[in-house]
Scaffold this motif. Structure first.
Motif, PDB file in Angstrom:
ATOM      1  N   GLY A 175      84.060 101.841  -0.877  1.00 51.87           N
ATOM      2  CA  GLY A 175      83.849 100.403  -0.997  1.00 51.87           C
ATOM      3  C   GLY A 175      83.994  99.705   0.340  1.00 51.87           C
ATOM      4  O   GLY A 175      83.963 100.327   1.406  1.00 51.87           O
ATOM      5  N   HIS A 176      84.126  98.403   0.274  1.00 51.10           N
ATOM      6  CA  HIS A 176      84.287  97.607   1.497  1.00 51.10           C
ATOM      7  C   HIS A 176      85.556  97.997   2.232  1.00 51.10           C
ATOM      8  O   HIS A 176      86.589  98.234   1.621  1.00 51.10           O
ATOM      9  N   ARG A 177      85.451  98.055   3.542  1.00 53.53           N
ATOM     10  CA  ARG A 177      86.626  98.340   4.360  1.00 53.53           C
ATOM     11  C   ARG A 177      87.357  97.031   4.641  1.00 53.53           C
ATOM     12  O   ARG A 177      86.739  96.040   5.005  1.00 53.53           O
ATOM     13  N   TYR A 178      88.654  97.045   4.489  1.00 54.67           N
ATOM     14  CA  TYR A 178      89.463  95.865   4.784  1.00 54.67           C
ATOM     15  C   TYR A 178      89.726  95.813   6.285  1.00 54.67           C
ATOM     16  O   TYR A 178      90.365  96.690   6.847  1.00 54.67           O
ATOM     17  N   ASP A 179      89.193  94.792   6.952  1.00 56.37           N
ATOM     18  CA  ASP A 179      89.330  94.661   8.396  1.00 56.37           C
ATOM     19  C   ASP A 179      90.408  93.664   8.785  1.00 56.37           C
ATOM     20  O   ASP A 179      90.591  93.386   9.958  1.00 56.37           O
ATOM     21  N   GLY A 180      91.095  93.103   7.831  1.00 55.08           N
ATOM     22  CA  GLY A 180      92.132  92.122   8.115  1.00 55.08           C
ATOM     23  C   GLY A 180      91.777  90.792   7.486  1.00 55.08           C
ATOM     24  O   GLY A 180      90.766  90.653   6.815  1.00 55.08           O
ATOM     25  N   HIS A 181      92.635  89.822   7.708  1.00 55.47           N
ATOM     26  CA  HIS A 181      92.381  88.494   7.157  1.00 55.47           C
ATOM     27  C   HIS A 181      92.479  87.459   8.267  1.00 55.47           C
ATOM     28  O   HIS A 181      93.134  87.671   9.281  1.00 55.47           O
ATOM     29  N   GLY A 182      91.775  86.366   8.074  1.00 52.83           N
ATOM     30  CA  GLY A 182      91.717  85.376   9.124  1.00 52.83           C
ATOM     31  C   GLY A 182      91.593  83.968   8.596  1.00 52.83           C
ATOM     32  O   GLY A 182      91.738  83.715   7.405  1.00 52.83           O
ATOM     33  N   MET A 242      92.354  87.450  12.465  1.00 52.25           N
ATOM     34  CA  MET A 242      91.128  86.873  12.996  1.00 52.25           C
ATOM     35  C   MET A 242      91.213  85.352  12.996  1.00 52.25           C
ATOM     36  O   MET A 242      91.821  84.773  12.094  1.00 52.25           O
ATOM     37  N   LEU A 243      90.591  84.741  13.989  1.00 53.87           N
ATOM     38  CA  LEU A 243      90.480  83.285  14.041  1.00 53.87           C
ATOM     39  C   LEU A 243      89.053  82.946  14.440  1.00 53.87           C
ATOM     40  O   LEU A 243      88.540  83.436  15.443  1.00 53.87           O
ATOM     41  N   LYS A 244      88.414  82.114  13.636  1.00 52.57           N
ATOM     42  CA  LYS A 244      87.063  81.657  13.933  1.00 52.57           C
ATOM     43  C   LYS A 244      87.147  80.163  14.220  1.00 52.57           C
ATOM     44  O   LYS A 244      87.756  79.416  13.460  1.00 52.57           O
ATOM     45  N   VAL A 245      86.573  79.745  15.344  1.00 50.92           N
ATOM     46  CA  VAL A 245      86.635  78.344  15.738  1.00 50.92           C
ATOM     47  C   VAL A 245      85.235  77.766  15.875  1.00 50.92           C
ATOM     48  O   VAL A 245      84.255  78.486  16.015  1.00 50.92           O
TER      49      VAL A 245
END
Length: 139
Positions: free
Chosen positions: A39-46, A83-86
């Motif tokens: 299934g989907h790989r968990y790459d972290g949370h952001g 992760m941080l998206k700006v």
């Protein structure tokens, strides 16, 4: 990040997981992550900072500001975001707030002022607490 799934679906899955974890009592939810699964790989949370959503953080007193930033970005503490998206500002009222542009003219492109606005401040604060945090941007 090594997954064949679109980045949007990875972020959506991580967001859903975070919401489920936040909404459920700690003793009633068990999440099992299996690295061998197809299934989907968990790459972290952001988190996403856009539309002036984090602008007010700079107005907090220093102690509370640091506590909030630690809770968001410090590894193995609080949210411990990966992760941080700006938002890349464009000097316009595009959503809930206006973020200054890094360059307002061709002449300014040579100097490229990355210190304008609050998103670059937030990136510096996140990196200060977690040098390994992944940074991405949207325009």
């Amino acid at each position: 990040m090594g997954s064949s799934a679109r980045p949007e679906s990875n972020v959506a899955m991580a967001t859903l997981l975070a919401l489920l974890l936040a909404a459920a009592p700690a003793s009633s939810l068990v999440v099992t992550l299996n690295a061998e699964s197809l299934g989907h790989r968990y790459d972290g949370h952001g988190a996403l900072s856009a539309g002036a959503s984090s602008r007010l953080l700079r107005d907090y007193p220093a102690q509370q500001q640091n506590e909030i930033l630690d809770l968001l970005f410090k590894p193995n503490y609080g949210m411990s975001l990966h992760m941080l998206k700006v938002e890349i500002g464009g000097d316009t009222q595009s959503t809930d707030g206006t973020e200054p542009s890094h360059a307002r003219s061709r002449a300014e492109m040579a100097a490229c002022n990355m210190g304008r606005g609050y998103e670059t401040w937030l990136i510096r604060e996140a990196k200060k607490r977690n040098p390994d945090i992944l940074i991405s941007a949207l325009a």
